[in-house]
Design a protein around this motif. Sequence first.
Motif, short mmCIF file in Angstrom:
data_model
loop_
_atom_site.label_atom_id
_atom_site.label_comp_id
_atom_site.label_asym_id
_atom_site.label_seq_id
_atom_site.Cartn_x
_atom_site.Cartn_y
_atom_site.Cartn_z
N GLN A 14 0.81 -1.37 -0.04
CA GLN A 14 0.00 0.07 0.11
C GLN A 14 0.94 1.24 0.06
OE1 GLN A 14 -3.33 -1.05 0.09
NE2 GLN A 14 -4.01 0.81 -0.50
N GLU A 15 0.53 2.54 -0.80
CA GLU A 15 1.19 3.44 -0.63
C GLU A 15 1.29 4.08 0.75
OE1 GLU A 15 -0.81 6.36 -2.94
OE2 GLU A 15 0.73 7.72 -3.32
N LYS A 16 2.63 4.81 0.77
CA LYS A 16 3.14 5.10 2.13
C LYS A 16 3.36 4.29 3.02
CE LYS A 16 0.16 9.33 1.34
NZ LYS A 16 -1.31 10.12 2.01
N GLU A 17 3.03 3.00 2.95
CA GLU A 17 3.80 1.96 3.79
C GLU A 17 5.29 1.56 3.65
OE1 GLU A 17 -0.28 -0.85 4.82
OE2 GLU A 17 1.59 -1.50 3.69
N ALA A 18 6.01 1.42 4.63
CA ALA A 18 7.42 0.89 4.20
C ALA A 18 7.35 -0.90 3.62
CB ALA A 18 8.10 0.85 5.49
N VAL A 19 8.42 -0.85 2.89
CA VAL A 19 8.64 -2.25 2.36
C VAL A 19 9.95 -2.94 2.43
CG1 VAL A 19 8.89 -1.01 0.31
CG2 VAL A 19 8.07 -3.52 0.54
N THR A 20 10.31 -3.91 2.77
CA THR A 20 11.40 -4.55 2.81
C THR A 20 11.61 -5.76 1.92
OG1 THR A 20 11.41 -4.31 5.29
CG2 THR A 20 12.95 -6.00 4.10
N LEU A 21 12.52 -5.38 0.88
CA LEU A 21 12.93 -6.41 -0.08
C LEU A 21 14.07 -7.27 0.30
CD1 LEU A 21 12.74 -4.18 -3.38
CD2 LEU A 21 10.79 -5.10 -2.05
N ASP A 22 14.06 -8.56 0.28
CA ASP A 22 14.93 -9.53 0.81
C ASP A 22 16.02 -9.75 -0.18
OD1 ASP A 22 12.64 -11.53 2.64
OD2 ASP A 22 13.54 -9.56 3.27
N CYS A 23 17.17 -9.98 0.42
CA CYS A 23 18.44 -10.09 -0.38
C CYS A 23 19.64 -10.96 0.65
CB CYS A 23 19.00 -8.99 -1.11
SG CYS A 23 20.48 -9.54 -1.91
N THR A 24 19.93 -12.33 0.07
CA THR A 24 20.88 -12.92 0.97
C THR A 24 21.99 -13.28 -0.23
OG1 THR A 24 19.89 -15.02 0.45
CG2 THR A 24 19.26 -13.93 2.54
N TYR A 25 23.12 -13.48 0.11
CA TYR A 25 24.28 -13.24 -0.60
C TYR A 25 25.16 -14.75 0.00
CZ TYR A 25 26.60 -10.72 2.65
OH TYR A 25 27.09 -10.14 3.99
N ASP A 26 26.21 -15.24 -1.00
CA ASP A 26 27.03 -16.13 -0.80
C ASP A 26 28.33 -15.68 -1.30
OD1 ASP A 26 27.61 -19.63 -1.68
OD2 ASP A 26 28.05 -18.45 0.34
N THR A 27 29.43 -15.55 -0.35
CA THR A 27 30.80 -15.30 -0.68
C THR A 27 31.78 -15.72 0.29
OG1 THR A 27 32.04 -13.60 -1.60
CG2 THR A 27 30.80 -12.78 0.21
N SER A 28 33.05 -16.14 0.06
CA SER A 28 34.14 -16.45 0.91
C SER A 28 34.84 -15.18 0.65
CB SER A 28 34.59 -17.81 0.44
OG SER A 28 35.11 -17.72 -1.01
N ASP A 29 35.04 -14.34 -0.01
CA ASP A 29 35.61 -13.23 0.20
C ASP A 29 35.41 -12.36 1.36
OD1 ASP A 29 35.70 -12.30 -3.33
OD2 ASP A 29 36.61 -13.96 -2.35
N GLN A 30 36.62 -11.61 1.91
CA GLN A 30 36.45 -10.80 3.06
C GLN A 30 35.85 -9.23 2.67
OE1 GLN A 30 36.41 -11.88 6.40
NE2 GLN A 30 36.43 -13.83 5.31
N SER A 31 36.28 -8.97 1.46
CA SER A 31 35.95 -7.70 0.79
C SER A 31 34.89 -7.66 0.05
CB SER A 31 37.29 -6.94 0.43
OG SER A 31 37.03 -5.64 -0.09
N TYR A 32 33.95 -7.20 0.02
CA TYR A 32 32.80 -7.34 -1.35
C TYR A 32 31.98 -6.04 -0.92
CZ TYR A 32 30.42 -9.70 2.65
OH TYR A 32 30.15 -9.97 3.90
N GLY A 33 31.06 -5.75 -1.79
CA GLY A 33 30.07 -4.76 -1.92
C GLY A 33 28.73 -5.49 -2.34
#
Lengths: 117, 113
Positions: A14-33
């Motif tokens: 609904q307009e004006k509500e907050a929304v959360t979009l999910d994202c999970t990631y997989d990496t063995s690097d220590q430095s990433y973005g």
Amino acid sequence: AQKITQTQPGMFVQEKEAVTLDCTYDTSDQSYGLFWYKQPSSGEMIFLIYQGSYDEQNATEGRYSLNFQKARKSANLVISASQLGDSAMYFCAMREFSNFGNEKLTFGTGTRLTIIP
Amino acid sequence: NAGVTQTPKFQVLKTGQSMTLQCAQDMNHNSMYWYRQDPGMGLRLIYYSASEGTTDKGEVPNGYNVSRLNKREFSLRLESAAPSQTSVYFCASSLAGAPDTQYFGPGTRLTVL
């Protein structure tokens, strides 16, 4: 194994509500973005927000914030006070370094967000 | 300052035809990238170029070749187009090391019949 996982193919908010979009990631690097991009129906890719793996504070850009939980390997996008113009596809992406600092982005499959008036 | 430009915007090919997609950036970026986006999917990296004179394969390089002509231009060539190459192609560029680095062109919508 997928490097970026977006488990919500579509969301209606609904307009004006907050929304959360999910994202999970997989990496063995220590430095990433981690990035979020918006792709409206016109097709262009619009950069929204960036979080570096060493950043201690969650990134914020206007109405966008990134809820970064490193131990859980999640980087959820939060949009506050949603607007009709927020209706679009949203892609999470991870930057990894290779070849002397060159970077590559790996994208998730996206979440289609629809804002309801 | 045009950013990243791509030509053409639309193209229809017959199976077996060849064509070159052009990309140019005016931001003095070192790195350039070609992605493809299939319906309902995210972008997948085809090839990238870390600097002028260097190119490397990405996730889906088969059926494509690239040329980094100079710092500004990075072209993508389909030697013998196949229906599986029907997609939207995005070029991007980045200034290595900066956080919000990858800037995208408007895309080329390619249909192979």
